[in-house]
Design a protein around this motif. Structure first.
Motif, mmCIF file in Angstrom:
data_model
loop_
_atom_site.group_PDB
_atom_site.id
_atom_site.type_symbol
_atom_site.label_atom_id
_atom_site.label_comp_id
_atom_site.label_asym_id
_atom_site.label_seq_id
_atom_site.Cartn_x
_atom_site.Cartn_y
_atom_site.Cartn_z
ATOM 1 N N THR A 130 29.736 -74.720 34.982
ATOM 2 C CA THR A 130 29.416 -73.302 35.170
ATOM 3 C C THR A 130 30.436 -72.626 36.079
ATOM 4 N N LEU A 131 30.914 -73.365 37.098
ATOM 5 C CA LEU A 131 31.947 -72.807 37.979
ATOM 6 C C LEU A 131 33.229 -72.561 37.198
ATOM 7 N N LYS A 132 33.575 -73.486 36.301
ATOM 8 C CA LYS A 132 34.772 -73.319 35.480
ATOM 9 C C LYS A 132 34.629 -72.105 34.565
ATOM 10 N N ILE A 133 33.426 -71.879 34.037
ATOM 11 C CA ILE A 133 33.184 -70.704 33.202
ATOM 12 C C ILE A 133 33.475 -69.435 33.994
ATOM 13 N N GLU A 134 32.997 -69.391 35.227
ATOM 14 C CA GLU A 134 33.202 -68.197 36.051
ATOM 15 C C GLU A 134 34.670 -68.015 36.415
ATOM 16 N N GLN A 135 35.386 -69.123 36.641
ATOM 17 C CA GLN A 135 36.814 -69.015 36.922
ATOM 18 C C GLN A 135 37.563 -68.461 35.713
ATOM 19 N N LEU A 136 37.200 -68.917 34.525
ATOM 20 C CA LEU A 136 37.839 -68.415 33.312
ATOM 21 C C LEU A 136 37.527 -66.940 33.104
ATOM 22 N N LYS A 137 36.300 -66.545 33.415
ATOM 23 C CA LYS A 137 35.945 -65.124 33.291
ATOM 24 C C LYS A 137 36.751 -64.286 34.279
ATOM 25 N N GLY A 138 36.957 -64.830 35.474
ATOM 26 C CA GLY A 138 37.781 -64.113 36.446
ATOM 27 C C GLY A 138 39.224 -63.977 35.979
ATOM 28 N N GLN A 139 39.752 -65.038 35.341
ATOM 29 C CA GLN A 139 41.117 -64.971 34.822
ATOM 30 C C GLN A 139 41.219 -63.959 33.686
ATOM 31 N N LEU A 140 40.188 -63.888 32.844
ATOM 32 C CA LEU A 140 40.191 -62.889 31.776
ATOM 33 C C LEU A 140 40.161 -61.481 32.360
ATOM 34 N N ALA A 141 39.379 -61.301 33.432
ATOM 35 C CA ALA A 141 39.339 -59.989 34.075
ATOM 36 C C ALA A 141 40.701 -59.623 34.665
ATOM 37 N N ASP A 142 41.393 -60.623 35.250
ATOM 38 C CA ASP A 142 42.735 -60.372 35.788
ATOM 39 C C ASP A 142 43.720 -60.012 34.675
ATOM 40 N N LEU A 143 43.615 -60.696 33.542
ATOM 41 C CA LEU A 143 44.476 -60.369 32.402
ATOM 42 C C LEU A 143 44.210 -58.957 31.905
ATOM 43 N N HIS A 144 42.956 -58.562 31.935
ATOM 44 C CA HIS A 144 42.597 -57.204 31.514
ATOM 45 C C HIS A 144 43.261 -56.173 32.432
ATOM 46 N N SER A 200 38.809 -46.281 30.342
ATOM 47 C CA SER A 200 38.580 -46.844 31.674
ATOM 48 C C SER A 200 37.183 -47.424 31.815
ATOM 49 N N GLY A 201 36.247 -46.960 30.991
ATOM 50 C CA GLY A 201 34.886 -47.480 31.082
ATOM 51 C C GLY A 201 34.662 -48.710 30.240
ATOM 52 N N GLU A 202 35.664 -49.139 29.497
ATOM 53 C CA GLU A 202 35.534 -50.291 28.614
ATOM 54 C C GLU A 202 35.631 -51.576 29.409
ATOM 55 N N SER A 203 34.748 -52.520 29.116
ATOM 56 C CA SER A 203 34.743 -53.797 29.818
ATOM 57 C C SER A 203 34.961 -54.921 28.831
ATOM 58 N N ILE A 204 35.744 -55.917 29.227
ATOM 59 C CA ILE A 204 35.995 -57.033 28.326
ATOM 60 C C ILE A 204 34.754 -57.893 28.151
ATOM 61 N N PHE A 205 33.747 -57.729 29.025
ATOM 62 C CA PHE A 205 32.525 -58.498 28.897
ATOM 63 C C PHE A 205 31.381 -57.680 28.307
ATOM 64 N N GLY A 206 31.684 -56.465 27.859
ATOM 65 C CA GLY A 206 30.701 -55.689 27.117
ATOM 66 C C GLY A 206 29.623 -55.085 28.000
ATOM 67 N N VAL A 207 28.876 -54.196 27.419
ATOM 68 C CA VAL A 207 27.793 -53.540 28.140
ATOM 69 C C VAL A 207 26.688 -54.543 28.388
ATOM 70 N N GLY A 208 26.244 -54.653 29.641
ATOM 71 C CA GLY A 208 25.167 -55.567 29.969
ATOM 72 C C GLY A 208 25.612 -57.004 30.136
ATOM 73 N N GLY A 209 26.890 -57.253 30.024
ATOM 74 C CA GLY A 209 27.401 -58.616 30.169
ATOM 75 C C GLY A 209 27.404 -59.052 31.612
ATOM 76 N N SER A 210 27.658 -60.324 31.821
ATOM 77 C CA SER A 210 27.648 -60.872 33.172
ATOM 78 C C SER A 210 28.939 -60.544 33.891
ATOM 79 N N ASP A 211 28.805 -60.273 35.176
ATOM 80 C CA ASP A 211 29.983 -60.133 36.016
ATOM 81 C C ASP A 211 30.478 -61.530 36.352
ATOM 82 N N PRO A 212 31.767 -61.663 36.721
ATOM 83 C CA PRO A 212 32.295 -62.989 37.016
ATOM 84 C C PRO A 212 31.568 -63.704 38.140
ATOM 85 N N GLU A 213 30.873 -62.977 39.036
ATOM 86 C CA GLU A 213 30.186 -63.620 40.147
ATOM 87 C C GLU A 213 28.710 -63.850 39.862
#
Length: 309
Positions: free
Chosen positions: A84-98, A115-128
């Motif tokens: 699960t920690l690795k999943i969150e790290q990958l999500k953080g890297q995707l956010a950095d790439l964005h 600017s309002g578009e999120s790579i994790f979609g509406v209602g998606g989980s934040d990296p933390e």
């Protein structure tokens, strides 16, 4: 009529009857029942003893098995927490790439994303959002379901990011030649003694329009091509002294005056950063310097607007 007692003779060693005794007739079957009951109790007792003995002998094995199972569960819990920690790290890297993608779009003057578009979609989980220390205490099925949803969300986001970078690459590919033809570096290091625009002439003291930059430096300093292009002039030209002109395409032309040594000839192609000449003091000049001009569609523009260094 049945006798209620049973007569029993007692014999001596010689076989001679010496005594007669009477036993109640019901005593014999009762004795048999008591004997059978006692035998059953003894059998059950022996069976329970043997079962308890076997169970007592298997306790160390059971303890060892329980210990092994406990260690396995603990190992699996730590693996799940690490996953699960690795999943969150990958999500953080995707956010950095964005974020990096957005910077590229700004630098390259490409169409920005919403600017309002999120790579994790509406209602998606934040990296933390996922806490591995609390997730291992959840129900196993809920935990697996949550991790499955997170992986699906990351897979979707990674595909979106891949498509976004492919779009950027396509747009930059179309602008690559234009960027290569833009005079973005200083042709020589030195002190700017006269800027672009109106100035007082150092020769006539009258107001005039200066169409370039005068950059003072010592004679013999290398002059660099600020962008890719084709040399269209390389010779002496009146008050400019020895001069080189480079056509970069897209209506962009640069000119270099008062040169000491011309290193490129007309018709030669040059690359950004390549030495094309040496600073001099030829033509109408008060000292060694480079007169540098940038012209767009035949109109002189301020070279300072193009410098990136």
């Amino acid at each position: 009529m049945l006798k209620k007692k049973l007569t029993v003779w007692i014999f001596d060693a010689t076989g001679t009857p010496v005594q007669k005794a009477s036993i109640p007739r019901l005593l014999l079957p009762m004795g048999m029942l008591l004997f059978i009951g006692a035998a059953i109790m003894v059998y059950l007792g022996i069976t329970d003893y043997l079962r308890l003995k076997d169970a007592n002998q298997s306790i160390p094995n059971l303890r060892a098995n329980l210990q092994t199972q406990a260690e396995l569960v603990d190992h699996q819990q730590h693996q799940i927490a690490a996953f699960t920690l690795k999943i969150e790290q990958l999500k953080g890297q995707l956010a950095d790439l964005h974020d990096f993608e957005q910077k590229i779009r700004v630098i390259a003057n490409l169409d920005p994303k919403d600017s309002g578009e999120s790579i994790f979609g509406v209602g998606g989980s934040d990296p933390e959002e996922i806490d591995p220390t609390t997730m291992i205490e959840q129900d196993y099925q809920d935990l697996i379901r949550t991790m499955h949803d997170e992986i699906n969300e990351m897979d979707h986001a990674s595909h979106d990011q891949q498509n976004a970078f492919a779009s950027i690459f396509s747009q930059l590919e179309g602008k690559r030649n234009l960027l290569a033809a833009t005079p973005s570096i200083r042709p020589v290091k030195g002190w700017i003694t006269s800027r672009f625009g109106r100035r007082q002439s150092p020769f006539t003291s009258r107001s005039e329009f200066h169409r370039g930059l005068d950059i003072a430096t010592r004679a013999g300093t290398p002059i660099l091509a600020p962008a890719d292009g084709l040399v269209t002039y390389s010779a002496r030209k009146g008050l400019m002294g020895n001069m080189i002109t480079i056509d970069h395409g897209y209506g962009m032309v640069t000119r270099y005056g008062h040169i000491q040594t011309l290193l490129k000839k007309k018709g030669q192609r040059v690359k950004r950063g390549e030495t094309i000449a040496l600073v001099g003091n030829t033509g109408r000049s008060t000292g060694p310097h480079l007169h540098y001009e940038v012209r767009l569609n035949g109109v002189a523009v301020n070279p300072m607007n193009y410098f990136l260094n």
